[in-house]
Scaffold this active site. Sequence first.
Site: not given
Ligand code: AMP
Length: 542
Positions: A185, A330, A439, A444
């Site tokens: 990640t 993850e 905030k 929030w």
């Molecule tokens: P990654 O592991 O690079 O796919 O990133 C995961 C993160 O992307 C998540 O924890 C979210 O913060 C963000 N994310 C993924 N899908 C969405 C979605 N549909 N809307 C908002 N945030 C998202």
Amino acid sequence: MLGLMQEWPLLCHKIIDHAARQHGNREIVSRSVEGPIVRTTYRELRQRALKVAQMLERDGFVLGDRVATLAWNTARHVEAWFGIMGIGAVYHTLNPRLFPDQLAWIMNHAEDKAIFVDLTFVPLLEKIAPSVKSLKKVIVLTDAAHMPETSLPGAVAYEDWLAGADGDFAWRSFDENTAAGMCYTSGTTGDPKGVLYSHRSNVLHAMMAAMPDAMGISSRDSILPVVPMFHANAWGLGQSAPMIGAKLVMPGGKMDGASIYELLDTEKVTFTAAVPTVWLMLLQHLEETGKKLPYLKKVVIGGSACPRVITKKFQENFDVEVIHAWGMTEMSPLGTLGTMKPEYAGLTGDARLDIQEKQGYSPFGVEMKVTDDENRELPWDGKTFGRLKVRGPAIARAYYGGAGTEQFDTEGWFDTGDVAHIDPNGYMQITDRAKDVIKSGGEWISSIDIENLAVGHPDVAEAAVIGVAHPRWDERPLLIVVPKAGKEPSKDDILRFMNGKIAKWWMPDDVAFVSEIPHTATGKIQKTALRERFKAYALPTA
Ligand code: AMP
């Protein structure tokens, strides 16, 4: 008493065996890195994956070895995956959009021993390889005719290498909990963290992804995964498409609107998936050319929040159903999908779009809850935000090498770092990353909601919202906007457009115009960089 059912370990190569036997003639169409469109079938792909496995063993690679890939979505990449997994080695997808130093760090951390690399990325690998001491073998995913001059020691052309095998090989057998794949990640802070998928988790995730109320794909679909295989298994499509025997259309390195449209049209694609940016480019191309999407039925959009305007255009102008999805590397990666339960199925127009702005509900195999900072569970009332936590058989229980232990608790919950609420029907909506939350006066504010609204303005190409210090409210939202080419929207224009569509106290205190917003390697807005740039910003309300 134990059940009397057969032991049939959930191993990934069983997926490609099934595809070859039951859907042997189904096509896999790739836009090759060399240029032309190349066609193969699941039967041929399996045969070549067996040769990959045979050659890897002949070259001395064994169970547990990490074998990297630095490649676009093509059939060659898929067969390399199955070949690697078929001897119990671990495919490690590298994201070519990372900086060379980060890639070298990741390869060293994973101790990659071999790598399959696309022609496009040979110059990048030349920069990295000298600092990766574990690397023994470089295989360039091309044929002899296209093999470049390279400083990579011992580099071989994939087709030459593969020609050394006859494919008379049997997949190796091992426990279903054996590691199958790896993906780091790219956190916006700290070192990247390694997620290690198992054969069992990949197989279960592929089954979950295919279910009717998840992605809902079948052997009758023609599937275009625009989302790269280096983004968490192409959201599982790398395994679920062969599992259900769908035709696969692989875009190679071309993801601009015209190239994607060409594949959607010529390959009669019915199902596709990617991040919002890709769809903005496609929709712009469609608007400029007046083209239609006669074959496409469904598009899964995730990776970051899908702006309402994208969903609206796909559904109203092109009759394509949008499924908004949320997930994480993850989580293999699917967490929730916004398909319609009976409670919402009858909704139309804006009421339907309101639900589709949520990220959806979790399929079987993902448990979720929201908690406050003291880990007390919060109600599913559609408004109380909290930390989103998840658990399930395809969700990480630790990072490779033991980093990030604070994200995993003793009851098996993984803290996603996202802030969300869940409605009484189980639909989750992300309001922020925990560290991005604004905030204001102790309350929030969701930056995602404001961003989605702002990009609905016809002159806005991209928008980001950050909290800026305020003497009275602690923080107030600043809207940062990239105007569309040739447009010059004013602050008042944009605020007037937003007025009445969000709570008054959520309205940005100011609008700053920039030519570009910085992104991470996975295409997410880099809020840390924006906060740094605007940290001394003087709000007119301060
Ligand atoms: P990654 O592991 O690079 O796919 O990133 C995961 C993160 O992307 C998540 O924890 C979210 O913060 C963000 N994310 C993924 N899908 C969405 C979605 N549909 N809307 C908002 N945030 C998202």
